[in-house]
Design an enzyme around this catalytic site. Structure first.
Site: not given
Ligand code: DX5
Ligand code: ZN
Length: 214
Positions: A7, A32, A34, A36, A65, A67, A136, A174
């Protein structure tokens, strides 16, 4: 299959190109990414312009991903930004089936993400169309949180559901993944593990990726 999707949320944003090149040289399978929006999750990360720059340097598929609320509004934008796999939250879509078809029609692999409180059985009527289901194992929004142990049971339930309805669907996990829980998750039937802190806070990220696959 044992795949790792590091990630980039845990990467050094001031040196993103350097970190992506390190991952290009590693044994990781996907990157990956993320996204948000500060509404679906409390945090804001980055959007399409940054994804476009990541794509310019990445030599591995982008596992994006989302969010964000109503992600169906942004399918074309993320395709144009370079997403190869686009996953959307079950909890964020009113018309999940429509959104999944839109992702596929746009030429990407599609997936549903379930928050820790969302039961696997709710995928009974959508797993058929999924290329991947992402479970998750933390409440989404931040890297570096503690792994929720019940996720291992959910992986087993999802594996059974996929065996019945879509054996080609990949199972991804994840949040809080590390070298201790990775073997449990792969044994339970996971195919792809996301790892942020475990990779980027390690002294040797490339070796950690190899260790996570063991
Ligand atoms: C959390 C993200 C993850 C996050 C994982 O909301 O979707 O992808 O970056 O990070 P770690 O592996 O540090 O929990
Ligand atoms: Zn993620």
């Amino acid at each position: 299959m044992k795949m790792i999707s590091p990630s980039l949320l845990s990467a050094d944003f001031g040196n993103l190109q350097r970190d992506i090149e390190m991952l290009n040289q590693s044994q990781c399978d996907w990157l990956h990414v993320d996204v948000m929006d500060g509404i679906f999750v409390p945090n804001i990360s980055f959007g399409q312009p940054v994804v476009k720059h990541i794509k310019k340097h990445a030599r591995k598929p982008l596992d994006v991903h989302l969010m964000i609320m109503d992600p169906g509004r942004y399918v074309a934008d993320f395709r144009d930004a370079g997403a190869d796999i686009l996953t959307v939250h079950y909890e964020a879509c009113t018309h999940l089936d429509r959104t999944l078809h839109a992702i596929k029609d746009a030429g990407m692999k599609c997936g549903v993400v379930l928050n820790p409180h969302t039961p696997v059985m709710l995928l009974e009527d959508s797993v058929q169309i999924c290329d991947v289901v992402l479970l998750m194992s933390v409440n989404p929004g931040f890297g570096g949180q503690k792994f929720i142990e019940n996720t291992v049971n959910k992986v087993r339930q999802l594996r059974d559901l996929c065996q019945r309805k879509n054996p080609d669907c990949l199972i991804e996990v994840d949040g809080g993944v590390n070298t201790t829980n990775a073997p449990l998750l792969f044994d339970a039937g996971a195919d792809v593990l996301v790892a942020g802190n475990a990779v980027f806070k390690s002294e040797n990220p490339q070796q950690t990726i190899i260790d996570l696959k063991r």
